[in-house]
Design an enzyme around this catalytic site. Structure first.
Site, PDB file in Angstrom:
ATOM      1  N   ASN A 112       8.190  -3.734  24.021  1.00  0.00           N
ATOM      2  CA  ASN A 112       8.346  -2.287  24.136  1.00  0.00           C
ATOM      3  C   ASN A 112       9.496  -1.995  25.087  1.00  0.00           C
ATOM      4  O   ASN A 112       9.488  -2.472  26.215  1.00  0.00           O
ATOM      5  CB  ASN A 112       7.051  -1.654  24.633  1.00  0.00           C
ATOM      6  CG  ASN A 112       7.020  -0.170  24.357  1.00  0.00           C
ATOM      7  OD1 ASN A 112       7.924   0.543  24.789  1.00  0.00           O
ATOM      8  ND2 ASN A 112       6.025   0.290  23.623  1.00  0.00           N
ATOM      9  N   HIS A 161      -1.029   3.313  15.976  1.00  0.00           N
ATOM     10  CA  HIS A 161       0.304   3.406  15.380  1.00  0.00           C
ATOM     11  C   HIS A 161       0.212   3.987  13.963  1.00  0.00           C
ATOM     12  O   HIS A 161      -0.848   4.003  13.362  1.00  0.00           O
ATOM     13  CB  HIS A 161       0.970   2.025  15.316  1.00  0.00           C
ATOM     14  CG  HIS A 161       1.512   1.572  16.643  1.00  0.00           C
ATOM     15  ND1 HIS A 161       0.716   0.993  17.598  1.00  0.00           N
ATOM     16  CD2 HIS A 161       2.764   1.644  17.175  1.00  0.00           C
ATOM     17  CE1 HIS A 161       1.450   0.717  18.657  1.00  0.00           C
ATOM     18  NE2 HIS A 161       2.694   1.101  18.435  1.00  0.00           N
ATOM     19  N   GLY A 198       2.588  -5.415  19.604  1.00  0.00           N
ATOM     20  CA  GLY A 198       3.125  -6.320  20.625  1.00  0.00           C
ATOM     21  C   GLY A 198       2.881  -5.766  22.019  1.00  0.00           C
ATOM     22  O   GLY A 198       2.648  -6.515  22.972  1.00  0.00           O
ATOM     23  N   ARG A 247      13.029   1.970  10.342  1.00  0.00           N
ATOM     24  CA  ARG A 247      12.851   3.113  11.261  1.00  0.00           C
ATOM     25  C   ARG A 247      13.547   2.878  12.601  1.00  0.00           C
ATOM     26  O   ARG A 247      14.280   3.728  13.094  1.00  0.00           O
ATOM     27  CB  ARG A 247      11.350   3.362  11.492  1.00  0.00           C
ATOM     28  CG  ARG A 247      10.631   3.977  10.316  1.00  0.00           C
ATOM     29  CD  ARG A 247       9.124   4.022  10.563  1.00  0.00           C
ATOM     30  NE  ARG A 247       8.561   2.676  10.482  1.00  0.00           N
ATOM     31  CZ  ARG A 247       8.037   2.150   9.363  1.00  0.00           C
ATOM     32  NH1 ARG A 247       7.973   2.877   8.267  1.00  0.00           N
ATOM     33  NH2 ARG A 247       7.581   0.914   9.358  1.00  0.00           N
ATOM     34  N   GLY A 253      13.564  -6.855  19.597  1.00  0.00           N
ATOM     35  CA  GLY A 253      12.527  -5.822  19.671  1.00  0.00           C
ATOM     36  C   GLY A 253      11.414  -6.075  18.667  1.00  0.00           C
ATOM     37  O   GLY A 253      10.326  -5.511  18.776  1.00  0.00           O
ATOM     38  N   LYS A 270       2.791   0.432   9.919  1.00  0.00           N
ATOM     39  CA  LYS A 270       3.007  -0.710  10.816  1.00  0.00           C
ATOM     40  C   LYS A 270       2.378  -1.969  10.217  1.00  0.00           C
ATOM     41  O   LYS A 270       1.268  -1.930   9.697  1.00  0.00           O
ATOM     42  CB  LYS A 270       2.421  -0.433  12.204  1.00  0.00           C
ATOM     43  CG  LYS A 270       2.704  -1.551  13.191  1.00  0.00           C
ATOM     44  CD  LYS A 270       2.428  -1.146  14.628  1.00  0.00           C
ATOM     45  CE  LYS A 270       2.621  -2.300  15.606  1.00  0.00           C
ATOM     46  NZ  LYS A 270       3.983  -2.843  15.619  1.00  0.00           N
TER      47      LYS A 270
HETATM   48  P1  NAD Z   1      10.575  -1.094   9.360  1.00  0.00           P
HETATM   49  O1  NAD Z   1       9.704  -1.797   8.383  1.00  0.00           O
HETATM   50  O2  NAD Z   1      10.833   0.373   9.203  1.00  0.00           O
HETATM   51  O3  NAD Z   1      12.008  -1.794   9.414  1.00  0.00           O
HETATM   52  C1  NAD Z   1      12.220  -3.175   9.396  1.00  0.00           C
HETATM   53  C2  NAD Z   1      13.513  -3.434   8.670  1.00  0.00           C
HETATM   54  O4  NAD Z   1      13.829  -4.820   8.789  1.00  0.00           O
HETATM   55  C3  NAD Z   1      13.436  -3.092   7.171  1.00  0.00           C
HETATM   56  O5  NAD Z   1      14.538  -2.293   6.788  1.00  0.00           O
HETATM   57  C4  NAD Z   1      13.480  -4.460   6.515  1.00  0.00           C
HETATM   58  O6  NAD Z   1      14.099  -4.439   5.225  1.00  0.00           O
HETATM   59  C5  NAD Z   1      14.316  -5.245   7.544  1.00  0.00           C
HETATM   60  N1  NAD Z   1      14.172  -6.689   7.411  1.00  0.00           N
HETATM   61  C6  NAD Z   1      13.066  -7.407   7.091  1.00  0.00           C
HETATM   62  N2  NAD Z   1      13.382  -8.711   6.993  1.00  0.00           N
HETATM   63  C7  NAD Z   1      14.707  -8.808   7.252  1.00  0.00           C
HETATM   64  C8  NAD Z   1      15.622  -9.894   7.263  1.00  0.00           C
HETATM   65  N3  NAD Z   1      15.228 -11.133   6.954  1.00  0.00           N
HETATM   66  N4  NAD Z   1      16.914  -9.648   7.578  1.00  0.00           N
HETATM   67  C9  NAD Z   1      17.331  -8.399   7.867  1.00  0.00           C
HETATM   68  N5  NAD Z   1      16.520  -7.308   7.836  1.00  0.00           N
HETATM   69  C10 NAD Z   1      15.220  -7.530   7.527  1.00  0.00           C
HETATM   70  O7  NAD Z   1       9.950  -1.420  10.780  1.00  0.00           O
HETATM   71  P2  NAD Z   1      10.216  -0.670  12.171  1.00  0.00           P
HETATM   72  O8  NAD Z   1       9.183   0.385  12.379  1.00  0.00           O
HETATM   73  O9  NAD Z   1      11.670  -0.318  12.278  1.00  0.00           O
HETATM   74  O10 NAD Z   1       9.880  -1.860  13.186  1.00  0.00           O
HETATM   75  C11 NAD Z   1      10.612  -3.066  13.138  1.00  0.00           C
HETATM   76  C12 NAD Z   1      10.035  -4.038  14.174  1.00  0.00           C
HETATM   77  O11 NAD Z   1      10.252  -3.514  15.491  1.00  0.00           O
HETATM   78  C13 NAD Z   1       8.516  -4.243  14.037  1.00  0.00           C
HETATM   79  O12 NAD Z   1       8.235  -5.599  14.359  1.00  0.00           O
HETATM   80  C14 NAD Z   1       7.948  -3.315  15.099  1.00  0.00           C
HETATM   81  O13 NAD Z   1       6.682  -3.707  15.565  1.00  0.00           O
HETATM   82  C15 NAD Z   1       9.000  -3.454  16.177  1.00  0.00           C
HETATM   83  N6  NAD Z   1       9.064  -2.355  17.149  1.00  0.00           N
HETATM   84  C16 NAD Z   1       9.352  -2.713  18.427  1.00  0.00           C
HETATM   85  C17 NAD Z   1       9.527  -1.736  19.391  1.00  0.00           C
HETATM   86  C18 NAD Z   1       9.914  -2.152  20.789  1.00  0.00           C
HETATM   87  O14 NAD Z   1      10.103  -1.288  21.666  1.00  0.00           O
HETATM   88  N7  NAD Z   1      10.075  -3.468  21.041  1.00  0.00           N
HETATM   89  C19 NAD Z   1       9.365  -0.383  19.059  1.00  0.00           C
HETATM   90  C20 NAD Z   1       9.078  -0.039  17.738  1.00  0.00           C
HETATM   91  C21 NAD Z   1       8.941  -1.045  16.779  1.00  0.00           C
END
Ligand code: NAD
Length: 250
Positions: A107, A138, A148, A18, A81, A142
């Site tokens: 975030n 969320h 975080g 996502r 992130g 999630k």
């Molecule tokens: P998601 O599950 O939709 O996407 C994660 C992607 O990472 C998937 O496509 C998965 O196949 C891939 N992935 C997993 N292991 C991997 C690897 N070893 N190598 C390469 N790709 C790999 O999750 P999301 O909703 O996109 O969120 C991802 C992360 O970002 C989560 O930890 C979430 O909490 C975090 N997040 C952070 C913020 C921020 O502002 N810092 C905002 C939203 C989400």
């Protein structure tokens, strides 16, 4: 990448997720960056890493170690992130940041970073006569809890009172738990539907309470913040930075 591509060259990890998709979409609308590579599970990191200036990582906490090793070796900037890291993984981030510049933020939204700042100020003004509870919600997909962002809020609030997150955060309550310890910081995670991310800090005193709430309605706010961080990293020395540094809120 074509001859007409300009700006900071980004490698997006977790590209099929996502957030990865949001970063790729938002980067396409920003003339100062170009996504030169995108990888997900099963793709080789090291074969594409040499061709980028910075990595924007929204993948999975267990992938961070491999990413840090590659970036430290090749001198690449990193925007992390991803959330849900273990203490050992966070220590690995600190170690890598001695070699390359890293922005590590739970975030990337301007609004949440304002909430961090406001929560610290409110805690200082209201003092310890007010009990603190953090509630986050969320979407149902999630993987980590608490978020975080909720963890960072609780850390900021604990530090504002000379306390620590590990010793004073209380994750949920059940049974005959007794009276609320004065120094406890409650942290509660709700999950459901497609909620992008809600966070509320409640300061509950005797006769009144204050609530500070942030609600995200689009992942683009996080994606654009991460892209802003990647641009900000250009020319920065090695070090561990957060979004407060990028936004100059410190
Ligand atoms: P998601 O599950 O939709 O996407 C994660 C992607 O990472 C998937 O496509 C998965 O196949 C891939 N992935 C997993 N292991 C991997 C690897 N070893 N190598 C390469 N790709 C790999 O999750 P999301 O909703 O996109 O969120 C991802 C992360 O970002 C989560 O930890 C979430 O909490 C975090 N997040 C952070 C913020 C921020 O502002 N810092 C905002 C939203 C989400």
């Amino acid at each position: 990448m074509s001859d007409t591509d300009t700006g900071v060259k980004l490698l997006v990890t977790g590209a099929l997720g996502r957030m990865g998709q949001a970063v790729i979409r938002c980067a396409a609308a920003d003339a100062d960056v170009t996504v030169v590579h995108q990888i997900d599970v099963g793709d080789s990191l090291l074969s594409v890493l040499p061709n980028c200036d910075a990595v924007v990582d929204f993948s999975f906490h267990a992938f961070t170690g491999e990413l840090l090793r590659g970036c430290a070796e090749l001198g690449k900037s990193i925007v992390i992130g991803t959330t849900g890291h273990t203490d050992d993984e966070v220590n690995a981030i600190r170690t890598a940041a001695q070699k390359v510049p890293v922005v590590f933020a739970p975030n990337f939204s301007v609004g949440v970073n304002t909430l961090f700042w406001l929560s610290q100020k409110a805690s200082e003004i209201l003092g310890d006569g007010f009990d603190i509870e953090v509630v986050e919600m969320h979407h149902r997909l999630k993987k980590d809890a608490p978020s975080g962002t909720a963890k960072r809020l609780a850390e900021i609030l604990a530090e504002s009172r000379g306390l620590t997150y590990n010793e004073h955060a209380q994750h949920g309550r059940e049974g005959i738990v007794g009276e609320r310890p004065h120094q406890e910081i409650g942290v509660h995670a709700l999950r459901g539907g497609d909620v992008v991310g809600d966070h509320t800090v409640t300061f509950a005193g005797i006769g009144e309470r204050v609530e500070l709430t942030h609600k995200a309605s689009s992942r683009d706010t996080f994606a654009n913040g991460a892209i802003r961080a990647a641009k900000w990293l250009r020319g920065k020395p090695a070090g561990l930075y957060d979004m407060q540094d990028v936004l100059e809120l410190k």
